[in-house]
Design an enzyme around this catalytic site. Structure first.
Site, PDB file in Angstrom:
ATOM      1  N   HIS A 313       0.857  -1.190   0.000  1.00 29.69           N
ATOM      2  CA  HIS A 313       0.000   0.000   0.000  1.00 29.69           C
ATOM      3  C   HIS A 313       0.888   1.233   0.000  1.00 29.69           C
ATOM      4  O   HIS A 313       1.954   1.232   0.618  1.00 29.69           O
ATOM      5  CB  HIS A 313      -0.898   0.012   1.250  1.00 29.69           C
ATOM      6  CG  HIS A 313      -2.072   0.913   1.097  1.00 29.69           C
ATOM      7  ND1 HIS A 313      -2.011   2.245   1.396  1.00 29.69           N
ATOM      8  CD2 HIS A 313      -3.320   0.673   0.637  1.00 29.69           C
ATOM      9  CE1 HIS A 313      -3.184   2.790   1.141  1.00 29.69           C
ATOM     10  NE2 HIS A 313      -3.995   1.860   0.674  1.00 29.69           N
ATOM     11  N   ASP A 371      -7.907  -5.776   0.438  1.00 25.11           N
ATOM     12  CA  ASP A 371      -8.383  -6.609  -0.664  1.00 25.11           C
ATOM     13  C   ASP A 371      -7.964  -8.061  -0.551  1.00 25.11           C
ATOM     14  O   ASP A 371      -8.457  -8.908  -1.283  1.00 25.11           O
ATOM     15  CB  ASP A 371      -7.877  -6.038  -1.998  1.00 25.11           C
ATOM     16  CG  ASP A 371      -8.562  -4.735  -2.314  1.00 25.11           C
ATOM     17  OD1 ASP A 371      -9.741  -4.616  -1.975  1.00 25.11           O
ATOM     18  OD2 ASP A 371      -7.920  -3.844  -2.880  1.00 25.11           O
TER      19      ASP A 371
HETATM   20  N1  CMC Z   1       4.078  -7.444  -4.857  1.00 23.18           N
HETATM   21  C1  CMC Z   1       5.429  -7.453  -5.030  1.00 23.18           C
HETATM   22  N2  CMC Z   1       6.208  -6.369  -4.856  1.00 23.18           N
HETATM   23  C2  CMC Z   1       5.603  -5.239  -4.487  1.00 23.18           C
HETATM   24  C3  CMC Z   1       4.211  -5.157  -4.277  1.00 23.18           C
HETATM   25  C4  CMC Z   1       3.448  -6.329  -4.477  1.00 23.18           C
HETATM   26  N3  CMC Z   1       2.137  -6.314  -4.298  1.00 23.18           N
HETATM   27  N4  CMC Z   1       3.878  -3.910  -3.913  1.00 23.18           N
HETATM   28  C5  CMC Z   1       5.028  -3.208  -3.894  1.00 23.18           C
HETATM   29  N5  CMC Z   1       6.068  -4.012  -4.229  1.00 23.18           N
HETATM   30  C6  CMC Z   1       7.492  -3.648  -4.273  1.00 23.18           C
HETATM   31  C7  CMC Z   1       7.808  -2.769  -5.473  1.00 23.18           C
HETATM   32  O1  CMC Z   1       8.191  -3.547  -6.587  1.00 23.18           O
HETATM   33  C8  CMC Z   1       8.948  -1.928  -4.939  1.00 23.18           C
HETATM   34  O2  CMC Z   1      10.122  -2.714  -4.934  1.00 23.18           O
HETATM   35  P1  CMC Z   1      11.581  -2.014  -5.178  1.00 23.18           P
HETATM   36  O3  CMC Z   1      11.736  -1.026  -4.068  1.00 23.18           O
HETATM   37  O4  CMC Z   1      12.539  -3.139  -5.142  1.00 23.18           O
HETATM   38  O5  CMC Z   1      11.471  -1.361  -6.520  1.00 23.18           O
HETATM   39  C9  CMC Z   1       8.555  -1.709  -3.478  1.00 23.18           C
HETATM   40  O6  CMC Z   1       7.744  -2.834  -3.124  1.00 23.18           O
HETATM   41  C10 CMC Z   1       7.792  -0.408  -3.233  1.00 23.18           C
HETATM   42  O7  CMC Z   1       6.623  -0.442  -4.036  1.00 23.18           O
HETATM   43  P2  CMC Z   1       6.038   0.764  -4.884  1.00 23.18           P
HETATM   44  O8  CMC Z   1       5.556   0.229  -6.207  1.00 23.18           O
HETATM   45  O9  CMC Z   1       7.017   1.901  -4.897  1.00 23.18           O
HETATM   46  O10 CMC Z   1       4.824   1.159  -3.981  1.00 23.18           O
HETATM   47  P3  CMC Z   1       3.625   2.098  -4.399  1.00 23.18           P
HETATM   48  O11 CMC Z   1       3.287   2.883  -3.194  1.00 23.18           O
HETATM   49  O12 CMC Z   1       3.911   2.865  -5.642  1.00 23.18           O
HETATM   50  O13 CMC Z   1       2.476   1.054  -4.772  1.00 23.18           O
HETATM   51  C11 CMC Z   1       0.585  -0.351  -4.620  1.00 23.18           C
HETATM   52  C12 CMC Z   1       1.442   0.708  -3.917  1.00 23.18           C
HETATM   53  C13 CMC Z   1      -0.674  -0.616  -3.801  1.00 23.18           C
HETATM   54  C14 CMC Z   1       0.147   0.179  -6.020  1.00 23.18           C
HETATM   55  C15 CMC Z   1       1.427  -1.644  -4.777  1.00 23.18           C
HETATM   56  O14 CMC Z   1       1.828  -2.107  -3.509  1.00 23.18           O
HETATM   57  C16 CMC Z   1       0.666  -2.727  -5.525  1.00 23.18           C
HETATM   58  O15 CMC Z   1       0.627  -2.698  -6.764  1.00 23.18           O
HETATM   59  N6  CMC Z   1       0.032  -3.704  -4.791  1.00 23.18           N
HETATM   60  C17 CMC Z   1      -0.770  -4.735  -5.415  1.00 23.18           C
HETATM   61  C18 CMC Z   1      -2.116  -4.162  -5.791  1.00 23.18           C
HETATM   62  C19 CMC Z   1      -3.019  -3.986  -4.595  1.00 23.18           C
HETATM   63  O16 CMC Z   1      -3.182  -4.875  -3.782  1.00 23.18           O
HETATM   64  N7  CMC Z   1      -3.662  -2.804  -4.539  1.00 23.18           N
HETATM   65  C20 CMC Z   1      -4.688  -2.533  -3.509  1.00 23.18           C
HETATM   66  C21 CMC Z   1      -4.333  -1.389  -2.621  1.00 23.18           C
HETATM   67  S1  CMC Z   1      -5.432  -1.325  -1.212  1.00 23.18           S
HETATM   68  C22 CMC Z   1      -6.975  -0.972  -1.885  1.00 23.18           C
HETATM   69  C23 CMC Z   1      -7.080   0.439  -2.316  1.00 23.18           C
HETATM   70  O17 CMC Z   1      -6.917   1.331  -1.463  1.00 23.18           O
HETATM   71  O18 CMC Z   1      -7.378   0.656  -3.498  1.00 23.18           O
END
Ligand code: CMC
Length: 436
Positions: A313, A371
């Site tokens: 998140h 989720d």
């Molecule tokens: N699986 C594997 N790696 C992950 C995941 C994941 N679900 N989420 C983040 N990471 C890794 C990402 O690759 C990055 O790694 P590195 O630092 O080595 O590059 C690190 O963790 C930081 O992630 P980020 O992409 O910079 O984080 P963000 O804040 O941009 O993204 C997110 C947040 C929710 C989009 C992402 O965690 C994600 O895509 N999760 C899966 C989708 C999901 O479950 N979304 C629902 C969110 S809760 C409901 C809502 O509020 O809508």
């Protein structure tokens, strides 16, 4: 918003004079640096794609402490609201700032439950869609179309119009979501019954048919109500920011909420519950629990492009408090339906166990989000996977409206208009076709 004692000073290595900027305190959370005059004073913009360090507004509705794993609606912890209040109490709170007293509660419940029917013409509009259309495509259309049905509540600058639109949207969203479901299934629509609870009425519109009576199961009714509470608002997330930006142009509330529905659809946001369940089903089909470790290796491999859906998140860097409550509800629903040994639930637990022990997830502070378990609960209730995000939209509608109304009432509100760092071609002449 209170002016802080200290100020921020921005200095430049090229000798340009430094700039002082005011800072403000909220009631909790980080202070903010006010950069509104920066461009006027320096000709410079700030650069923050994805809003990693930018507060786009002031708000008094929802507060998240991502490190503590805390979520407050109008100051009340989500755990207390989920156990001591129902969804309509939560709607009242989000819209009005306070929990209702007995009289206010009765009036509000009556008002919402009285406006559940949609204009009969809506079903003919729905008929224009293919039967296999994704429910979120249908919902985006139906919610947007509400502005064509309810002309007397489309002036966003009129507080009375906003109030009527708010009640209409909250009352009618369950009817529209259920209609989208029934249309896809080829079953007749079931008209709302205003003597049932908000969640009970939705369950009946989803699962009743004209052929037999439907009795609402109180455990499922309560579980659905909790799903609604947990999804009701989440401060300035992507869809809420979309609603604010869309509404900032002065467009009508139905159009602004339709924009929120469209944004929510994406798999990184509301679509994650659907993506999460699909992911669990794929692991199950590939061999079940014995394949979880292999799948987790794929997730950790950056070249695979596979993410663990339902994990991570932007704000929570600790367990999402909604996930804890959802896991509790999951246990209750599975027990009620005699599905304690549900293989998908067991698989989800194994995925969670491995992730919570694995350094990849621990070091990145990736925990289950809401989720992760909500899909299992909804699937057990008989809700099809492609409707999960529609149910999220139904629940989030109140948050979108509360945030939209807060923005319109804010004397500092302006049309949202981000700036850019331009990296494209500079001015050039169009060449005749033969020279290109
Ligand atoms: N699986 C594997 N790696 C992950 C995941 C994941 N679900 N989420 C983040 N990471 C890794 C990402 O690759 C990055 O790694 P590195 O630092 O080595 O590059 C690190 O963790 C930081 O992630 P980020 O992409 O910079 O984080 P963000 O804040 O941009 O993204 C997110 C947040 C929710 C989009 C992402 O965690 C994600 O895509 N999760 C899966 C989708 C999901 O479950 N979304 C629902 C969110 S809760 C409901 C809502 O509020 O809508």
């Amino acid at each position: 918003m209170k002016l802080a004692d200290n100020k921020a000073t921005l200095s430049f290595s090229n000798g340009s004079p430094s700039v002082e900027m005011p800072m403000y305190h909220g009631t909790i959370g980080p202070d903010v640096i006010d950069i509104r005059k920066l461009y006027g004073q320096t000709g410079l913009f700030t650069y923050d794609p994805g809003f990693l360090s930018t507060a786009a507004c002031q708000s008094a509705i929802t507060y998240i402490d991502g490190d503590k794993g805390e979520l407050l609606y109008r100051g009340y912890p989500i755990e207390q609201l989920a156990t001591q209040c129902d969804y309509l109490d939560t709607c009242y709170l989000l819209l009005n700032g306070e929990l209702p007293n007995t009289a206010q509660r009765g009036d509000f419940h009556k008002m919402v439950l009285k406006h559940t029917m949609v204009n009969e013409q809506m079903q003919f509009f729905l008929r224009g869609f293919r039967r296999d259309a994704h429910p979120m495509a249908v919902l985006t259309g139906l919610v947007g179309a509400m502005s064509a049905f309810y002309h007397d509540s489309t002036d966003i600058n009129n507080p009375q119009h906003r109030e009527i639109a708010a009640i209409r949207l909250i009352s009618k969203m369950p009817t529209l979501v259920a209609m989208a479901y029934k249309y896809g299934k080829g079953e007749p629509y079931v008209y709302p019954r205003n003597d049932l609870s908000y969640a009970g009425n939705f369950l009946r519109m989803m699962f009743a048919t004209p052929c037999e009576e439907y009795v609402v199961n109180p455990v499922l009714e309560r579980a659905l109500d909790r799903i609604f509470i947990l999804h009701a608002d989440h401060e300035q997330n992507a869809s809420t920011s979309t609603v604010r930006l869309c509404g900032s142009s002065g467009t009508n509330p139905f159009a602004a909420i339709a924009a929120g529905v469209a944004c929510l659809w994406g798999p990184a946001h509301g679509g994650a519950n659907e993506a999460c369940l699909n992911m669990l089903e794929e692991i199950q089909a590939s061999g079940g629990i014995s394949k979880v470790a292999e799948f987790m290796e794929k997730v950790k491999d950056k070249n695979s492009g596979v993410k663990l859906m339902g994990f991570g998140h932007r704000v929570y860097k600790n367990y999402d408090p909604r996930a804890t409550l959802m896991q509790e509800t999951c246990n209750e629903v599975l027990a009620e339906l005699g599905l304690e040994n549900d293989p998908l639930f067991k698989l989800a637990k194994e995925v969670e166990r491995i992730a919570l022990e694995d350094d990849y997830f621990v070091s990145r502070k990736l925990y289950p989000n809401v989720d992760f378990y909500s899909g299992i609960v909804q699937r057990a209730m008989g809700i099809p996977v492609n409707l999960f995000t529609g149910i999220f939209a139904l629940a989030r509608t109140v948050g979108w409206i509360a945030q939209l109304n807060e923005m319109i009432s804010d004397p500092e509100y302006k049309i949202g208009r981000p700036r850019q760092l331009f990296v494209g071609a500079t001015a050039r002449d169009v060449q005749p076709l033969e020279k290109r």
